[in-house]
Design a protein around this motif. Structure first.
Motif, short mmCIF file in Angstrom:
data_model
loop_
_atom_site.label_atom_id
_atom_site.label_comp_id
_atom_site.label_asym_id
_atom_site.label_seq_id
_atom_site.Cartn_x
_atom_site.Cartn_y
_atom_site.Cartn_z
N UNK A 227 0.83 -1.21 0.00
CA UNK A 227 0.00 0.00 0.00
C UNK A 227 0.87 1.26 0.00
N UNK A 248 -8.20 -1.57 4.19
CA UNK A 248 -7.62 -2.23 3.01
C UNK A 248 -6.45 -3.12 3.42
N UNK A 252 -6.17 -7.06 2.78
CA UNK A 252 -5.07 -7.65 2.00
C UNK A 252 -4.31 -8.65 2.86
N UNK A 329 -9.03 -10.46 -4.63
CA UNK A 329 -9.27 -9.26 -5.46
C UNK A 329 -8.51 -8.03 -4.99
N UNK A 330 -8.39 -7.83 -3.69
CA UNK A 330 -7.72 -6.62 -3.19
C UNK A 330 -6.22 -6.70 -3.47
N UNK A 332 -4.88 -8.47 -5.80
CA UNK A 332 -4.75 -8.38 -7.26
C UNK A 332 -4.73 -6.93 -7.70
N UNK A 333 -5.69 -6.16 -7.18
CA UNK A 333 -5.76 -4.75 -7.59
C UNK A 333 -4.48 -4.02 -7.19
N UNK A 334 -4.03 -4.26 -5.95
CA UNK A 334 -2.84 -3.55 -5.46
C UNK A 334 -1.59 -3.94 -6.24
#
Lengths: 348, 348
Positions: A227, A248, A252, A329-330, A332-334
């Motif tokens: 992050x 978040x 994660x 998903x989190x 993956x996005x990060x």
């Protein structure tokens, strides 16, 4: 298999084994520190402080300053100063000679240059401890076939180089070590690693499953270093102090723990392994909440426009999650954001 | 309910209604443009060009420059210049007087100052068209009870103010309009909105369901303006041109469409409404792929350190997703990052 994957029973076994092994615990070792960044310099100085013969591979302004001023470590566990007259520095690892231990403090981005750097220091009985981020251990075994054993180390520490020759250790500091590519017949090797650290001020513990150790570290590193970079370069206090980023990071971390346990299950099989869980996550949160404005090394590299460790820290754990069918998903996005930052800023 | 939620049948009805209404289509209207940023200035200039009596509310350097140089619009649909001698500018909306139409080009962050700004221009027959991002329409009806009707407008346009008094329209440009808080008996009002735009060069269409129109716009705005801000301020070509960000944008657009359809279902009920789907997404991607290095207004505000539109553009659609039980992890992560950026940089 039991030996490899059962930390609960392994401690007792190791203890019994040590009592009978009769190896002296205060043997002075020759140690080459290759990669004298913040982590390498800190642990190298602690080894020197404990009486080992430590030889630092250094370059550039860091080497120049250390030649004149020596190495200074400001540390919450006690300051250290190695005067220039005592500090053994080398600008070429060929001049270091064969050592008992090579301690790697390199980043995973430097993995491909490891053989050329390390080989000159390896003899028949040389061992390697890689205090490197990411899941690099198996690759290191392949890259360094001459080494007697290759170990991985996880540094749970907040340490930065604040200027050439000056290291600041602001928080925590334990080191967790284990064998790369474990062979049950080799487990006694862990004792030698323990003996190296035993006389130092470093809280050192071994793990019979390096894979688990790597995931323990990643459970902090992926959400927090991640992050920090994905948000453009922010410090840990900004993450734990923001209501949204805090959630978040928790999300994660939970995803990382889920991947970790699926990976351990895949490697260890059966029920005879200890999953990562609430206790570890609580510990990582307690540490993070008390860490202050710490700058993870990945974030420092990002802001300095230097190569950032993406492949072994972030991309491979994500690939592992997908291979194991764990929904993340989190993460993956990060990770996608971090990879995009790496591409857009050309931080390779 | 059929009238409100069936775009497919509404076109025919409107056509029939217009044939019988006998309202002249070239009536010259008085129009106040309140919020003469890029969007307000562009559409205001097009209304002026078509012969309407357009009065611009302006402030600061923009007003000062326009007083001397007039208003310049560089546009792919044809350049426009309103010389200072013809340009009606007002630094106080009280001086504008009652108008037929108030066109709001304000950001959703300015919602609370709307009544004080707009009221002086409202008479018994004044109508309001809010070309504002976000789902602000119902609030506007409550904030402006004096208005004869309140309409929402969605501007599908790439337009920036490149310097005071100079607007650059680089791509696309249609306007979609609909009634806020629809009452079936009020649908004929849409004709008047069409008549306003009919003589202009603006491709204008009405939507009987403003809610659907807002979601159509959000299906672009949330992924693209959103990722632009979440990634620290990048242009659209950087999103569509990066393999990872492209996938994230697609993922987020799919989530937005899922929320949109759940929201339309909740509002319209039954099967008699047209869901957003592949066709709309394909159109949004075709546009984005040809948009070049466009800077969404939210990204411009971020880089300028000005308040960014978070609440109505991002936070409320996310809340709506949760209220409707739609899983939107990617949108959640992105919106949380944007909210955190807003908090950390104090962009309120």
């Amino acid at each position: 298999m039991r030996l490899i994957c059962t930390p609960r029973s392994y401690g007792r076994l190791l203890q019994r084994h040590m009592i009978h092994s009769g190896v002296p615990s205060n043997k002075r070792c020759t140690v080459a520190i290759i990669g004298a960044g913040a982590v390498g310099s800190y642990y190298g100085a602690r080894l020197h402080e404990a009486g080992h013969d430590v030889r630092f591979f250094m370059r550039g302004p860091n080497l120049d300053t250390c030649h004149v001023n020596g190495l200074t470590v400001q540390s919450i566990a006690g300051d250290m100063h190695i005067p220039a007259s005592e500090l053994q520095t080398f600008s070429n690892t060929k001049d270091i000679g064969e050592v008992d231990w090579v301690v790697l403090g390199l980043k995973s981005t430097a993995l491909q240059v490891v053989p050329a750097l390390v080989r000159p220091c390896l003899g028949q009985h040389s061992r390697v401890l890689a205090i490197m981020n990411g899941f690099v251990d198996d690759q290191l075994v392949d890259l360094l076939p001459e080494a007697r054993s290759v170990f991985g180390g996880m540094a749970f520490i907040c340490v930065n180089r604040i200027s050439p020759g000056v290291i600041h250790h602001s928080f925590y500091g334990p080191l967790l070590g284990g064998l790369a590519r474990v062979d049950p017949n080799q487990q006694h090797e862990l004792e030698l690693l323990e003996q190296l650290w035993q006389p130092t001020k470093v809280p050192f513990t071994t793990t019979p499953t390096l894979l688990r150790g790597r995931w323990e570290k990643s459970a902090w590193n992926i959400p927090f270093s991640g992050l920090s970079v994905a948000m453009g370069g922010i410090t840990i206090d900004q993450i734990v102090g923001d209501q949204g980023l805090r959630k978040l990071a928790k999300q994660i971390m939970c995803e990382v723990v889920a991947v970790a346990n699926a990976d351990l299950q895949a490697h260890c099989g059966g029920d005879d392994w200890e999953p990562l869980g609430e206790a570890h996550m609580t510990k990582m949160w307690d540490l993070s909440d008390n860490m202050g404005p710490y700058r993870p090394s990945t974030m420092i590299d990002l802001l300095a426009g230097k190569p950032i460790e993406v492949e072994y820290l972030f991309s491979q754990p994500l690939q592992r999650a997908w291979a194991l069918g764990v929904e993340v998903p989190y993460m993956h996005m990060m990770v996608t954001q971090i990879e995009a930052i790496q591409r857009m800023r050309n931080l390779f």
